[in-house]
Design a protein around this motif. Structure first.
Motif, PDB file in Angstrom:
ATOM      1  N   LEU A 157      -6.547   9.017 -51.342  1.00 48.25           N
ATOM      2  CA  LEU A 157      -5.351   8.795 -52.152  1.00 48.25           C
ATOM      3  C   LEU A 157      -5.558   9.248 -53.594  1.00 48.25           C
ATOM      4  O   LEU A 157      -4.659   9.796 -54.226  1.00 48.25           O
ATOM      5  N   GLU A 158      -6.753   9.018 -54.129  1.00 48.26           N
ATOM      6  CA  GLU A 158      -7.051   9.456 -55.494  1.00 48.26           C
ATOM      7  C   GLU A 158      -6.916  10.967 -55.626  1.00 48.26           C
ATOM      8  O   GLU A 158      -6.495  11.482 -56.662  1.00 48.26           O
ATOM      9  N   GLN A 159      -7.255  11.677 -54.583  1.00 44.60           N
ATOM     10  CA  GLN A 159      -7.204  13.136 -54.630  1.00 44.60           C
ATOM     11  C   GLN A 159      -5.775  13.663 -54.561  1.00 44.60           C
ATOM     12  O   GLN A 159      -5.421  14.637 -55.227  1.00 44.60           O
ATOM     13  N   ILE A 160      -4.926  13.037 -53.747  1.00 43.61           N
ATOM     14  CA  ILE A 160      -3.610  13.616 -53.489  1.00 43.61           C
ATOM     15  C   ILE A 160      -2.472  12.956 -54.257  1.00 43.61           C
ATOM     16  O   ILE A 160      -1.440  13.586 -54.479  1.00 43.61           O
ATOM     17  N   ALA A 161      -2.649  11.704 -54.670  1.00 45.79           N
ATOM     18  CA  ALA A 161      -1.543  10.971 -55.297  1.00 45.79           C
ATOM     19  C   ALA A 161      -0.997  11.607 -56.565  1.00 45.79           C
ATOM     20  O   ALA A 161       0.195  11.499 -56.840  1.00 45.79           O
ATOM     21  N   PRO A 162      -1.828  12.253 -57.405  1.00 48.92           N
ATOM     22  CA  PRO A 162      -1.264  12.841 -58.635  1.00 48.92           C
ATOM     23  C   PRO A 162      -0.379  14.057 -58.386  1.00 48.92           C
ATOM     24  O   PRO A 162       0.318  14.502 -59.300  1.00 48.92           O
ATOM     25  N   GLN A 163      -0.383  14.620 -57.184  1.00 47.76           N
ATOM     26  CA  GLN A 163       0.383  15.831 -56.920  1.00 47.76           C
ATOM     27  C   GLN A 163       1.881  15.565 -57.052  1.00 47.76           C
ATOM     28  O   GLN A 163       2.364  14.468 -56.768  1.00 47.76           O
ATOM     29  N   PRO A 164       2.670  16.563 -57.461  1.00 46.23           N
ATOM     30  CA  PRO A 164       4.085  16.335 -57.761  1.00 46.23           C
ATOM     31  C   PRO A 164       5.000  16.238 -56.546  1.00 46.23           C
ATOM     32  O   PRO A 164       6.133  15.781 -56.666  1.00 46.23           O
ATOM     33  N   GLU A 165       4.535  16.659 -55.371  1.00 41.51           N
ATOM     34  CA  GLU A 165       5.420  16.675 -54.218  1.00 41.51           C
ATOM     35  C   GLU A 165       5.436  15.321 -53.490  1.00 41.51           C
ATOM     36  O   GLU A 165       4.514  14.528 -53.607  1.00 41.51           O
ATOM     37  N   THR A 166       6.494  15.070 -52.729  1.00 44.14           N
ATOM     38  CA  THR A 166       6.576  13.890 -51.875  1.00 44.14           C
ATOM     39  C   THR A 166       5.498  13.973 -50.798  1.00 44.14           C
ATOM     40  O   THR A 166       5.249  15.042 -50.235  1.00 44.14           O
ATOM     41  N   MET A 167       4.856  12.847 -50.522  1.00 46.06           N
ATOM     42  CA  MET A 167       3.771  12.806 -49.541  1.00 46.06           C
ATOM     43  C   MET A 167       4.137  11.940 -48.345  1.00 46.06           C
ATOM     44  O   MET A 167       4.698  10.858 -48.523  1.00 46.06           O
ATOM     45  N   LEU A 168       3.825  12.421 -47.143  1.00 49.69           N
ATOM     46  CA  LEU A 168       4.165  11.726 -45.913  1.00 49.69           C
ATOM     47  C   LEU A 168       2.890  11.299 -45.189  1.00 49.69           C
ATOM     48  O   LEU A 168       1.964  12.104 -45.001  1.00 49.69           O
ATOM     49  N   PHE A 169       2.857  10.034 -44.774  1.00 47.14           N
ATOM     50  CA  PHE A 169       1.739   9.494 -44.013  1.00 47.14           C
ATOM     51  C   PHE A 169       2.270   8.774 -42.777  1.00 47.14           C
ATOM     52  O   PHE A 169       3.381   8.233 -42.799  1.00 47.14           O
ATOM     53  N   TYR A 170       1.477   8.747 -41.726  1.00 50.23           N
ATOM     54  CA  TYR A 170       1.761   7.907 -40.570  1.00 50.23           C
ATOM     55  C   TYR A 170       0.846   6.687 -40.643  1.00 50.23           C
ATOM     56  O   TYR A 170      -0.299   6.782 -41.120  1.00 50.23           O
ATOM     57  N   GLU A 171       1.323   5.550 -40.173  1.00 45.19           N
ATOM     58  CA  GLU A 171       0.472   4.365 -40.165  1.00 45.19           C
ATOM     59  C   GLU A 171       0.877   3.413 -39.043  1.00 45.19           C
ATOM     60  O   GLU A 171       2.061   3.278 -38.722  1.00 45.19           O
ATOM     61  N   ALA A 172      -0.126   2.758 -38.460  1.00 45.99           N
ATOM     62  CA  ALA A 172       0.096   1.761 -37.421  1.00 45.99           C
ATOM     63  C   ALA A 172       0.477   0.430 -38.072  1.00 45.99           C
ATOM     64  O   ALA A 172       0.084   0.154 -39.211  1.00 45.99           O
ATOM     65  N   PRO A 173       1.226  -0.402 -37.364  1.00 46.11           N
ATOM     66  CA  PRO A 173       1.716  -1.651 -37.985  1.00 46.11           C
ATOM     67  C   PRO A 173       0.616  -2.583 -38.446  1.00 46.11           C
ATOM     68  O   PRO A 173       0.743  -3.220 -39.498  1.00 46.11           O
ATOM     69  N   HIS A 174      -0.499  -2.684 -37.710  1.00 44.06           N
ATOM     70  CA  HIS A 174      -1.549  -3.634 -38.086  1.00 44.06           C
ATOM     71  C   HIS A 174      -2.355  -3.174 -39.302  1.00 44.06           C
ATOM     72  O   HIS A 174      -3.112  -3.952 -39.874  1.00 44.06           O
ATOM     73  N   MET A 230       6.420   7.257 -47.052  1.00 48.02           N
ATOM     74  CA  MET A 230       6.742   8.387 -47.925  1.00 48.02           C
ATOM     75  C   MET A 230       6.541   7.966 -49.375  1.00 48.02           C
ATOM     76  O   MET A 230       7.119   6.980 -49.832  1.00 48.02           O
ATOM     77  N   LEU A 231       5.693   8.690 -50.056  1.00 47.45           N
ATOM     78  CA  LEU A 231       5.299   8.379 -51.426  1.00 47.45           C
ATOM     79  C   LEU A 231       5.845   9.439 -52.365  1.00 47.45           C
ATOM     80  O   LEU A 231       5.596  10.632 -52.179  1.00 47.45           O
ATOM     81  N   GLY A 232       6.607   8.997 -53.371  1.00 46.69           N
ATOM     82  CA  GLY A 232       7.132   9.938 -54.350  1.00 46.69           C
ATOM     83  C   GLY A 232       6.019  10.646 -55.099  1.00 46.69           C
ATOM     84  O   GLY A 232       4.922  10.116 -55.285  1.00 46.69           O
ATOM     85  N   GLY A 233       6.279  11.857 -55.549  1.00 43.69           N
ATOM     86  CA  GLY A 233       5.260  12.663 -56.205  1.00 43.69           C
ATOM     87  C   GLY A 233       4.867  12.124 -57.563  1.00 43.69           C
ATOM     88  O   GLY A 233       5.576  11.340 -58.183  1.00 43.69           O
ATOM     89  N   GLY A 234       3.687  12.539 -58.012  1.00 48.72           N
ATOM     90  CA  GLY A 234       3.195  12.146 -59.323  1.00 48.72           C
ATOM     91  C   GLY A 234       3.923  12.889 -60.426  1.00 48.72           C
ATOM     92  O   GLY A 234       4.626  13.872 -60.185  1.00 48.72           O
ATOM     93  N   THR A 235       3.724  12.449 -61.649  1.00 50.81           N
ATOM     94  CA  THR A 235       4.410  13.058 -62.793  1.00 50.81           C
ATOM     95  C   THR A 235       3.429  13.376 -63.906  1.00 50.81           C
ATOM     96  O   THR A 235       3.607  12.970 -65.051  1.00 50.81           O
ATOM     97  N   GLY A 236       2.376  14.064 -63.547  1.00 50.49           N
ATOM     98  CA  GLY A 236       1.422  14.463 -64.572  1.00 50.49           C
ATOM     99  C   GLY A 236       0.382  13.419 -64.893  1.00 50.49           C
ATOM    100  O   GLY A 236      -0.328  13.538 -65.884  1.00 50.49           O
ATOM    101  N   ARG A 237       0.263  12.378 -64.082  1.00 51.02           N
ATOM    102  CA  ARG A 237      -0.723  11.329 -64.359  1.00 51.02           C
ATOM    103  C   ARG A 237      -2.143  11.882 -64.369  1.00 51.02           C
ATOM    104  O   ARG A 237      -2.998  11.429 -65.109  1.00 51.02           O
TER     105      ARG A 237
END
Length: 292
Positions: A157-174, A230-237
Motif C-alpha cells: 500500500l505504501e508503494q501504490i497509495a500515493p499514485q493519482p489514479e483510482t485503485m481497485l482491490f479484491y478482498e474476502a469478507p473475513h 476502490m481507493l481514490g487516487g493520491g494528490t501529491g502526498r
C-alpha cells in the motif's frame, strides 16, 4: 513481434476464454452460451460449480478441471489436446479467466505452441464496481488481492497509495476489516473509498465514504460477500513526504532498518518514520519487531 492468426482454417484447435456471470445468470451472453455448446471440452476452475451453469443453459459439453492446484500437470495435457485439433473453452467460477483466477499460464502455453486464443467479452467485478463507484474511472489501476501478511500488505500500500489514479482491490469478507484498517493507516482518514459487495445479486450494495468511515463500517457491521475495494487516487502526498522523509523510496520497515543501521535507536527511528508517513507508531514498531 508475434502476430496472432485470426483465420479459422488451421488444423489446430482454438482456446476460447469465456467469462461467466459474477452473480446474475442473466449476464451470460448469447455468444458465451454458443461457444460453450460448440467446443469439444470446457476447462473449468470448479467443475461442480460450472455444471450448475451448464445445466441452467442446457449445455452438455464435457468438462475437465483446471485450477491453481493442478495447473502444472494440466497445462501440457490441454495444450496437447489443442494441438491435435480440439477446441477448448476455459472458464473460472465467476468473471473473466486470468483476472485473479486461473488462465494466464494456459494462455502463455497456448501462444507458445502457436495456438489461436480467442477472448470473449463479459462480466468483470472490478470494472462493474468502478463505473458505479463515483470515483474517477480513468485512469485506474487494478491490483487484485493484496498480500495477506500485514507487513507485506502495508508495504504494498505504501508503494501504490500515493499514485493519482483510482485503485481497485479484491478482498474476502473475513479479511476486509483488517485490510481497510491498513488502508486507513497508510493513506490517512480522508481519502475517498468505495466498497462494492454482492455485485449483480439480490443484495448488491455500495458503501461510499472516507477511509476512516468505511473502515469503521467494516468494524461495526456483519461483513458478508466478496468485496471490491476502490481507493481514490493520491494528490501529491508522495512529493510532500519526500521533503520530510529522505528514505521515502523505502518501505516503512526498510526505512526504520536503515536509520537503525546508521546508529539511531529503534524507538527514535520508529518515531521518525511514523511521523513522516503519518503511521501509527506502535503498529510500525510491532511490524518492525516481527521482521527482525
Amino acid at each position: 513481434m508475434q502476430q496472432q492468426r485470426s483465420y479459422t482454417t488451421q488444423t489446430m484447435g482454438t482456446l476460447y476464454l469465456v467469462p461467466t456471470p459474477i452473480g446474475n445468470l442473466d449476464d451470460m451472453t448469447f455468444r458465451a452460451i454458443k461457444t460453450l455448446r460448440d467446443v469439444d471440452l470446457i476447462a473449468a476452475e470448479d467443475t461442480r460449480h460450472t455444471q450448475q451453469l451448464l445445466n441452467q443453459f442446457e449445455i452438455e459439453t464435457k468438462q475437465i478441471s483446471f485450477h491453481e492446484h493442478n495447473k502444472e500437470a494440466r497445462i501440457p495435457e490441454l495444450v496437447e489436446k489443442l494441438v491435435t485439433g480440439m477446441n477448448i473453452a476455459q472458464v473460472s467460477d465467476a468473471g473473466m479467466p486470468s483476472i485473479s483466477d486461473p488462465g494466464h499460464e494456459l494462455v502463455q502455453a497456448a501462444l507458445a505452441a502457436d495456438i489461436t486464443v480467442v477472448p470473449l467479452p463479459g462480466a468483470s467485478a472490478g470494472i462493474t464496481a468502478l463505473i458505479a463507484s463515483g470515483l474517477s474511472p480513468q485512469p485506474f489501476t487494478f491490483y487484485g488481492f493484496l498480500p495477506r501478511k500485514q507487513t507485506e500488505q502495508i508495504a504494498a500500500l505504501e508503494q501504490i497509495a500515493p499514485q493519482p489514479e483510482t485503485m481497485l482491490f479484491y478482498e474476502a469478507p473475513h479479511r476486509l476489516a483488517k485490510t481497510l484498517a491498513n488502508i486507513q493507516q497508510v493513506v490517512g482518514d480522508e481519502r475517498p473509498v468505495c466498497l462494492a459487495r454482492e455485485l449483480t445479486k439480490k443484495y448488491e450494495e455500495f458503501i461510499r465514504g472516507t477511509a476512516k468511515e468505511v473502515a469503521e463500517w467494516a468494524q461495526q457491521n456483519e461483513v458478508r460477500g466478496e468485496f471490491v475495494i476502490m481507493l481514490g487516487g493520491g494528490t501529491g502526498r508522495q512529493a510532500a513526504q519526500e521533503k520530510t522523509d529522505p528514505l521515502a523510496e523505502l518501505t516503512p520497515i526498510e526505512a526504520v532498518k536503515a536509520l537503525v543501521a546508521s546508529g539511531l535507536k529503534t524507538t527514535a527511528a520508529v518515531k521518525q518514520i511514523a511521523k513522516a508517513r503519518q503511521l501509527d507508531r506502535q503498529t510500525l514498531y510491532q511490524a518492525y519487531e516481527e521482521e527482525k
